[in-house]
Design an enzyme around this catalytic site. Structure first.
Site, short mmCIF file in Angstrom:
data_model
loop_
_atom_site.label_atom_id
_atom_site.label_comp_id
_atom_site.label_asym_id
_atom_site.label_seq_id
_atom_site.Cartn_x
_atom_site.Cartn_y
_atom_site.Cartn_z
N HIS A 175 31.88 2.23 -36.44
CA HIS A 175 30.60 1.55 -36.66
C HIS A 175 30.71 0.03 -36.58
O HIS A 175 29.83 -0.68 -37.06
CB HIS A 175 30.01 1.98 -38.00
CG HIS A 175 29.67 3.44 -38.05
ND1 HIS A 175 29.59 4.17 -39.22
CD2 HIS A 175 29.40 4.32 -37.05
CE1 HIS A 175 29.29 5.43 -38.94
NE2 HIS A 175 29.17 5.54 -37.64
N GLY A 179 36.84 10.12 -48.58
CA GLY A 179 35.72 9.34 -49.08
C GLY A 179 34.49 9.32 -48.19
O GLY A 179 33.84 8.29 -48.07
#
Length: 237
Positions: A108, A174
């Site tokens: 990203h 996570g």
């Protein structure tokens, strides 16, 4: 070690949260108290570029102050111990690199870089400060954060899929596995490649066939790394 096993690690916001970086949670649609639509979409950029720049400038300073935690450091230490470690991260910080990891793919983008609004190949490091209206690329276009916004394509997704397909072990850390297309990466591993998810809610999040390790990144990742270093392989048995 006769052959270096290839560990591919896919990390999400949960690993950075333990370094004090606030996360986006889809459950309330807010990021640092902002609706995501107001700060992290192409439409927001067109509508109010100043607000978007202000938001990322503030985030950038927060990330500069953050420090790698035990999970980041453990992964870097495993690489330094001779393992072949590739990291694919959804996070726009550079905490993996600051911990010492050398092979990090940012799905990203990276908040500590700016890029041209008209040519995504034109990127500029931001060692200090932020991006202001009037800051332009070499082609004269306004600079924007070098991040992938909601609604934009993920240019490095194919490269990430290729990495996952080469894994001897896929470790997911996570992430809720809810943001597409990144969440579909697990479908690119070989059918017999072991996969584990480290997350406090791993039992609820783990797809079938994925080992759930219900703990934080800061606890679970160092424990796995220590085990692998002692064994000299990526086995969990």
């Amino acid at each position: 070690m006769a052959a270096s096993p290839h560990l591919v690690v896919f990390t999400g916001s949960g690993i950075s949260a333990e370094s004090g970086i606030k996360t986006f949670r889809a459950s309330d649609g807010l990021w640092e108290n902002h609706p995501v639509e107001d700060v992290a979409t192409p439409e927001a950029w067109q509508r109010d570029p100043q607000q978007v720049l202000d938001f990322y400038n503030q985030r950038r300073e927060q990330i500069r102050r953050a420090k790698p935690n035990a999970a980041h450091k453990a992964l870097a230490a495993l690489e330094q111990d001779g393992f072949n470690v590739s990291i694919i991260t959804q996070n726009i910080d550079v905490l993996h690199e600051r911990a010492g990891s050398r092979h990090v793919l940012h799905l990203h983008g990276e908040i500590l870089k700016a890029r041209s609004s008209i040519d995504e190949r034109m990127r500029y490091p931001l060692p200090k400060g932020g991006i202001e209206l009037g800051n332009v690329c070499d082609k004269g276009s306004q600079l924007r954060p070098d991040v992938v916004w909601f609604g934009e394509s993920v240019p490095l997704f194919a490269e990430a899929c290729d990495l996952v397909s080469q894994a001897d072990f896929l470790l997911v850390v996570g992430t809720s596995l809810a943001v597409m297309p990144a969440a579909s990466l697990l479908s690119y591993i070989d059918y017999d490649t072991p996969c584990a998810l480290v997350d406090p809610e791993a039992d609820m999040l783990s797809p079938p066939g994925v080992l759930a390790i219900n703990t934080t990144a800061g606890e679970g990742v160092p424990a796995l790394v220590n085990r692998w270093k002692q064994q000299g392989n990526l086995l969990l048995s």
